[in-house]
Design an enzyme around this catalytic site. Structure first.
Site, mmCIF file in Angstrom:
data_model
loop_
_atom_site.group_PDB
_atom_site.id
_atom_site.type_symbol
_atom_site.label_atom_id
_atom_site.label_comp_id
_atom_site.label_asym_id
_atom_site.label_seq_id
_atom_site.Cartn_x
_atom_site.Cartn_y
_atom_site.Cartn_z
ATOM 1 N N LYS A 178 0.957 -1.112 0.074
ATOM 2 C CA LYS A 178 0.125 0.016 0.074
ATOM 3 C C LYS A 178 1.013 1.339 0.177
ATOM 4 O O LYS A 178 1.054 1.862 1.044
ATOM 5 C CB LYS A 178 -0.887 0.017 1.133
ATOM 6 C CG LYS A 178 -2.362 0.466 0.842
ATOM 7 C CD LYS A 178 -3.341 -0.050 1.702
ATOM 8 C CE LYS A 178 -4.337 1.228 1.851
ATOM 9 N NZ LYS A 178 -5.108 1.344 0.562
HETATM 10 N N1 PMP Z 1 -7.273 -2.306 -4.027
HETATM 11 C C1 PMP Z 1 -6.752 -1.107 -3.887
HETATM 12 C C2 PMP Z 1 -5.725 -0.525 -5.157
HETATM 13 C C3 PMP Z 1 -7.076 -0.397 -2.897
HETATM 14 O O1 PMP Z 1 -6.629 1.111 -2.907
HETATM 15 C C4 PMP Z 1 -7.906 -0.792 -1.931
HETATM 16 C C5 PMP Z 1 -8.228 0.237 -0.760
HETATM 17 N N2 PMP Z 1 -7.417 0.248 0.332
HETATM 18 C C6 PMP Z 1 -8.440 -2.214 -1.998
HETATM 19 C C7 PMP Z 1 -7.905 -2.934 -3.129
HETATM 20 C C8 PMP Z 1 -9.197 -2.607 -0.882
HETATM 21 O O2 PMP Z 1 -8.477 -2.854 0.044
HETATM 22 P P1 PMP Z 1 -9.053 -3.013 1.640
HETATM 23 O O3 PMP Z 1 -10.331 -3.753 1.620
HETATM 24 O O4 PMP Z 1 -7.897 -3.544 2.732
HETATM 25 O O5 PMP Z 1 -9.371 -1.371 1.961
#
Ligand code: PMP
Length: 334
Positions: A178
């Site tokens: 991330k």
């Molecule tokens: N893919 C991307 C590119 C994202 O930015 C997110 C948001 N964090 C997600 C998937 C979903 O991840 P999460 O469920 O952990 O928020």
């Protein structure tokens, strides 16, 4: 601001078609470089390596206010910080590596801001060397913000287009991390989609398989089965994705398959939806102008969304291990 931009011949930044989450107010305090400071004092130098080279990683998560319990439940708090420490490792950004340390600092911040509503929380870790080199690894700054935030979208669902921008890959810029820099790829796809008249985008891998949306994972319903790309298909290892897989299998008794998805499978899917911490569960109504199902949010999509939101708000006692109460250890009502 709009007038200022107009004067200079610039349009104001386009509002995203779906993001109704911007809060009019900001919280009183922020954690900046590890300290609790008033919101306006959380500033970095323009030549910080975070600005120059995007030496910054983050987490985004939600807390859900339950008025009956008088409690704010943070959803999968420790899991988010486990992912943060994995991201820091891959991105070679050193810093505190105990997930519980982040969890307890974030809870302190929510309490300091006296938040008693649904909130979104963002935690950033960055190398903050003033005019430092690309390979700088110190000093590292930890910052946290907690902002009141309601639902992601008020529309019933999204009309999306498959992007001509290809999803970044593990061999070049790992999407499982991330990292803020990854959102350059997401932004290109999201901006293009909007200019092309869609609400949002689906990105494919370089092999032409479905990866994810710019800020969400993707699920498809085909022949009664829930299908989603595996974590090796150019996606972020989403925590909402993981939660929905568990809810679908264990609570709703649905079959879930993690396998590659072809682009044209999207066109003939019975149901499609995006998911993420901020977006929660968002139905997709069409892809490349092909109507999905009957063009309204699918039955299983809505069932999963309702169960997910009930769980996150502390209304499903069997899933209380996913929730961290902010103000006390009030038990979850049955
Ligand atoms: N893919 C991307 C590119 C994202 O930015 C997110 C948001 N964090 C997600 C998937 C979903 O991840 P999460 O469920 O952990 O928020």
């Amino acid at each position: 601001m709009a007038a200022f931009l107009k004067q200079r011949g610039l349009a104001s930044a386009p509002e995203t078609a779906t993001d109704t989450t911007t809060s009019p107010s900001h919280p009183e305090f922020i954690i900046f470089r590890g300290e609790l400071v008033p919101y306006d004092q959380a500033r970095v130098h323009v030549l910080s390596t975070a600005m120059k080279f995007s030496t910054i990683v983050f987490e985004g998560l939600r807390g859900y206010w339950n008025a009956d319990h008088g409690e704010l439940y943070c959803f999968r708090l420790t899991d988010h910080f486990v992912r943060l420490t994995q991201t820091m490792k891959i991105a070679r950004i050193p810093g505190p590596n105990d997930p519980e340390w982040y969890a307890s600092r974030l809870l302190d911040l929510v309490r300091a801001n006296h938040l008693r509503s649904d909130v979104h929380m963002r935690v950033q870790v960055f190398v903050d060397a003033e005019d430092g080199p690309l390979v700088a690894t110190e000093p590292v700054a930890v910052c946290m913000a907690t902002t009141p935030r309601g639902r992601f979208t008020e529309s019933t669902g999204l009309n999306v287009g498959v992007s001509s921008w290809i999803r970044i890959a593990d061999k070049s810029m790992p999407p499982r991390v991330k990292a803020v820099a990854n959102y350059h790829n997401s932004r290109l796809a999201a901006m293009q989609a909007r200019l092309d008249g869609y609400d949002d985008a689906v990105l494919l891998t370089s092999d032409g398989r479905v990866a994810e949306g710019p800020g969400y994972n993707l699920f498809m319903v085909r022949s009664g089965r829930l299908v989603t790309p595996p974590i090796t298909e150019g996606i972020l290892e989403g925590i909402t994705r993981d939660s929905l897989i568990a809810i679908a299998r264990e609570t709703l008794n649905l079959e879930v398959v993690e396998r590659p998805i072809d682009r044209t499978e999207l066109y003939v899917a019975n149901e499609l939806f995006f998911c993420g911490s901020a977006a929660e569960v968002v139905p997709i109504l069409s892809v490349d102008h092909h109507t999905i199902g009957t063009g309204v949010p699918g039955r299983l999509t809505l069932l999963l969304r309702d169960e997910y939101l009930a769980t996150a708000r502390g209304m499903v006692p069997s899933r209380s291990e996913w929730l961290t109460p902010t103000y006390g250890d009030s038990s979850i009502a049955t």
